[in-house]
Write a protein that holds these residues in place. Sequence first.
Motif, PDB file in Angstrom:
ATOM      1  N   THR A 251     -15.056 -61.062 110.958  1.00 19.48           N
ATOM      2  CA  THR A 251     -15.410 -60.299 112.154  1.00 19.48           C
ATOM      3  C   THR A 251     -16.194 -59.035 111.842  1.00 19.48           C
ATOM      4  N   ALA A 252     -15.909 -58.381 110.729  1.00 20.77           N
ATOM      5  CA  ALA A 252     -16.639 -57.170 110.335  1.00 20.77           C
ATOM      6  C   ALA A 252     -16.658 -57.092 108.811  1.00 20.77           C
ATOM      7  N   ARG A 253     -17.723 -56.522 108.281  1.00 20.46           N
ATOM      8  CA  ARG A 253     -17.854 -56.363 106.832  1.00 20.46           C
ATOM      9  C   ARG A 253     -17.109 -55.115 106.388  1.00 20.46           C
ATOM     10  N   VAL A 254     -16.446 -55.208 105.256  1.00 16.87           N
ATOM     11  CA  VAL A 254     -15.753 -54.070 104.663  1.00 16.87           C
ATOM     12  C   VAL A 254     -16.532 -53.612 103.436  1.00 16.87           C
ATOM     13  N   VAL A 255     -16.703 -52.296 103.320  1.00 15.51           N
ATOM     14  CA  VAL A 255     -17.322 -51.704 102.140  1.00 15.51           C
ATOM     15  C   VAL A 255     -16.320 -50.742 101.520  1.00 15.51           C
ATOM     16  N   GLY A 256     -15.944 -51.002 100.279  1.00 17.96           N
ATOM     17  CA  GLY A 256     -15.033 -50.117  99.576  1.00 17.96           C
ATOM     18  C   GLY A 256     -15.779 -48.943  98.981  1.00 17.96           C
ATOM     19  N   VAL A 257     -15.284 -47.724  99.250  1.00 14.98           N
ATOM     20  CA  VAL A 257     -15.941 -46.506  98.775  1.00 14.98           C
ATOM     21  C   VAL A 257     -15.019 -45.809  97.781  1.00 14.98           C
ATOM     22  N   GLU A 258     -15.593 -45.390  96.654  1.00 12.70           N
ATOM     23  CA  GLU A 258     -14.811 -44.735  95.614  1.00 12.70           C
ATOM     24  C   GLU A 258     -15.571 -43.557  95.027  1.00 12.70           C
ATOM     25  N   PRO A 259     -14.844 -42.530  94.570  1.00 14.83           N
ATOM     26  CA  PRO A 259     -15.513 -41.491  93.775  1.00 14.83           C
ATOM     27  C   PRO A 259     -15.947 -42.069  92.434  1.00 14.83           C
ATOM     28  N   VAL A 260     -16.974 -41.517  91.848  1.00 10.82           N
ATOM     29  CA  VAL A 260     -17.428 -42.021  90.558  1.00 10.82           C
ATOM     30  C   VAL A 260     -16.336 -41.905  89.495  1.00 10.82           C
ATOM     31  N   GLY A 261     -15.358 -41.024  89.690  1.00 13.09           N
ATOM     32  CA  GLY A 261     -14.287 -40.860  88.711  1.00 13.09           C
ATOM     33  C   GLY A 261     -13.129 -41.814  88.884  1.00 13.09           C
ATOM     34  N   CYS A 262     -13.142 -42.660  89.924  1.00 11.82           N
ATOM     35  CA  CYS A 262     -12.048 -43.612  90.170  1.00 11.82           C
ATOM     36  C   CYS A 262     -12.605 -44.968  90.615  1.00 11.82           C
ATOM     37  N   PRO A 263     -13.417 -45.635  89.769  1.00  4.03           N
ATOM     38  CA  PRO A 263     -14.174 -46.807  90.224  1.00  4.03           C
ATOM     39  C   PRO A 263     -13.468 -48.146  90.022  1.00  4.03           C
ATOM     40  N   THR A 264     -12.234 -48.292  90.491  1.00  2.00           N
ATOM     41  CA  THR A 264     -11.492 -49.525  90.200  1.00  2.00           C
ATOM     42  C   THR A 264     -12.139 -50.758  90.835  1.00  2.00           C
ATOM     43  N   TRP A 265     -12.521 -50.684  92.112  1.00  2.00           N
ATOM     44  CA  TRP A 265     -13.134 -51.836  92.772  1.00  2.00           C
ATOM     45  C   TRP A 265     -14.547 -52.068  92.251  1.00  2.00           C
ATOM     46  N   HIS A 266     -15.290 -51.003  92.038  1.00  2.00           N
ATOM     47  CA  HIS A 266     -16.661 -51.129  91.547  1.00  2.00           C
ATOM     48  C   HIS A 266     -16.682 -51.856  90.209  1.00  2.00           C
ATOM     49  N   ARG A 267     -15.790 -51.465  89.311  1.00  3.05           N
ATOM     50  CA  ARG A 267     -15.755 -52.090  87.982  1.00  3.05           C
ATOM     51  C   ARG A 267     -15.217 -53.525  88.062  1.00  3.05           C
ATOM     52  N   ALA A 268     -14.195 -53.745  88.879  1.00  3.32           N
ATOM     53  CA  ALA A 268     -13.632 -55.088  89.005  1.00  3.32           C
ATOM     54  C   ALA A 268     -14.647 -56.049  89.606  1.00  3.32           C
TER      55      ALA A 268
ATOM     56  N   ALA B  11     -13.496 -61.666 101.057  1.00  2.00           N
ATOM     57  CA  ALA B  11     -14.222 -61.160 102.222  1.00  2.00           C
ATOM     58  C   ALA B  11     -15.664 -60.790 101.903  1.00  2.00           C
ATOM     59  N   GLY B  12     -16.056 -60.835 100.640  1.00  2.00           N
ATOM     60  CA  GLY B  12     -17.411 -60.436 100.271  1.00  2.00           C
ATOM     61  C   GLY B  12     -17.659 -58.960 100.479  1.00  2.00           C
ATOM     62  N   ALA B  13     -16.643 -58.135 100.218  1.00  4.10           N
ATOM     63  CA  ALA B  13     -16.729 -56.695 100.471  1.00  4.10           C
ATOM     64  C   ALA B  13     -17.749 -56.028  99.559  1.00  4.10           C
ATOM     65  N   GLY B  14     -18.400 -55.005 100.076  1.00  5.85           N
ATOM     66  CA  GLY B  14     -19.347 -54.229  99.299  1.00  5.85           C
ATOM     67  C   GLY B  14     -18.677 -53.124  98.515  1.00  5.85           C
ATOM     68  N   SER B  15     -19.462 -52.423  97.721  1.00  3.49           N
ATOM     69  CA  SER B  15     -18.947 -51.334  96.899  1.00  3.49           C
ATOM     70  C   SER B  15     -19.953 -50.193  96.872  1.00  3.49           C
ATOM     71  N   VAL B  16     -19.454 -48.973  97.072  1.00  2.32           N
ATOM     72  CA  VAL B  16     -20.290 -47.774  97.041  1.00  2.32           C
ATOM     73  C   VAL B  16     -19.551 -46.698  96.262  1.00  2.32           C
ATOM     74  N   LEU B  17     -20.277 -45.974  95.413  1.00  2.00           N
ATOM     75  CA  LEU B  17     -19.720 -44.835  94.680  1.00  2.00           C
ATOM     76  C   LEU B  17     -20.298 -43.539  95.233  1.00  2.00           C
ATOM     77  N   VAL B  18     -19.466 -42.490  95.261  1.00  2.00           N
ATOM     78  CA  VAL B  18     -19.910 -41.184  95.741  1.00  2.00           C
ATOM     79  C   VAL B  18     -19.551 -40.111  94.721  1.00  2.00           C
ATOM     80  N   ASP B  19     -20.349 -39.064  94.669  1.00  2.71           N
ATOM     81  CA  ASP B  19     -20.115 -37.964  93.747  1.00  2.71           C
ATOM     82  C   ASP B  19     -19.000 -37.037  94.251  1.00  2.71           C
ATOM     83  N   PRO B  20     -18.308 -36.354  93.346  1.00  7.71           N
ATOM     84  CA  PRO B  20     -17.249 -35.428  93.760  1.00  7.71           C
ATOM     85  C   PRO B  20     -17.741 -34.361  94.737  1.00  7.71           C
TER      86      PRO B  20
END
Length: 321
Positions: free
Chosen positions: A203-220, A255-264
Motif C-alpha cells: 500500500t505504501a513504500r517504506v524508507v528506512g532513515v539512519e544517521p551515518v553513525g548507526c547504519p544497520t539497515w543500510h549495511r544489511a 517490502a522492498g524498503a529503501g535506505s537513506v543516511l543523514v549527517d548528525p
Amino acid sequence: MTTGGTRTGLTTRADVEAARARIGRTVRRTPVLRVEPAALGGAPGAAPVALKLEMLQHTGSFKARGALNALLTAGDLPAAGVVAASGGNHGLAVAWAAARLGAPATVFVPETAPGAKVAGLRALGADVRLVGTRYAEALAAARERVLQTGALAVHAYDEPAVVAGQGTVGLELAEDAPDVDTVLVAVGGGGLAGGVAAALRGTARVVGVEPVGCPTWHRARAAGVPVDVEVGGVAADSLGATRLGALGFAALTEAGAGSVLVDPDAVLAARHLLWQRLRLAVEPGAAVAAAALLSGAYRPQPAERVAVVLCGANSDPVDLA
C-alpha cells in the motif's frame, strides 16, 4: 508467522492486526498532523507532509506498543517478572507495561543512557541496572539475569510480538493518511521499521532513515544479511543497535524498503526546526526521519505524498530554546 513464531519468520499484516486487537484499548492512537512541505524543506507546491506524532504515545515513544503486546502474548508472567535491555525507550515501555500488569521489571541500560530516560525508568518502578557503554553490553547482562532468575526476557526489537506491536503505527497511519505514497521511518534495530513495512506492504513504500553513525539497515541491505556495525553519534542512545534484527531485516527486504543516511548536523537541525516551526519536541532519534527531508537526502517526486514517523520524545528539551 504468528506473534509466537520464530525470530527468522516474516511478520505479516495479519500479525500486526492481531497485535492491534490485543493492545488497542490500552495504547494511544496518536494523531497525524499535516504540514506544508516548506516547513520541512520541501519545494513550494509539493504535497503536504503527514507527521505521525508517535512521541505522544505512553512513555514517550512507539515502544509501548511492542512491549505491551509482548507481555500480553506471553500469558502468565513469572514471579521474577520481566527483564529488558534498552537504550532507554524500550526499558520505559517494558516498565510501563509490567506495571500495568502488576509484574516487577528489571531494566539494563548503558551508562551512556540519557538521565531523563533513567529517571523515567525509576519513576515507573523499574529496577535499573547501568552496565557498560553500549546496548550490546546491557543485553548480555540482561540475558545473564534471565538465566539466574527465570524472568521473562523482552527483546527490544528482534521478537515477533514486539515487531507486530510496533507495526500498529503503520495501520493507524494507513487509516488516517490513506493517500500517502512513502513513509520515512528511523531504523535502529528494525522493530519499528519492520513492523510498519509489514503493515503497509503493498500500500505504501517504506524508507528506512539512519544517521551515518548507526547504519544497520543500510549495511544489511548492501550485504544481503544483517551485519555488525560500529555505532555512535547524536542518536545512538535510541538507534544504537550494533546489528539489525533478523525480523526487521526480513520485513524490510520483503517490502522492498529503501535506505537513506543523514549527517548528525542534519539530525540536530531537524530537531530544532521541528520545535521552532511546529513546536514539536522530539528526541534526536525521532528527528532522523525528518532530517531526510530537511537535508535533501530524500527528495520526493513532485506528486509524491510523504509521511514521517516522529517516534519518540525522551530527551532533555533544554537545548531546544
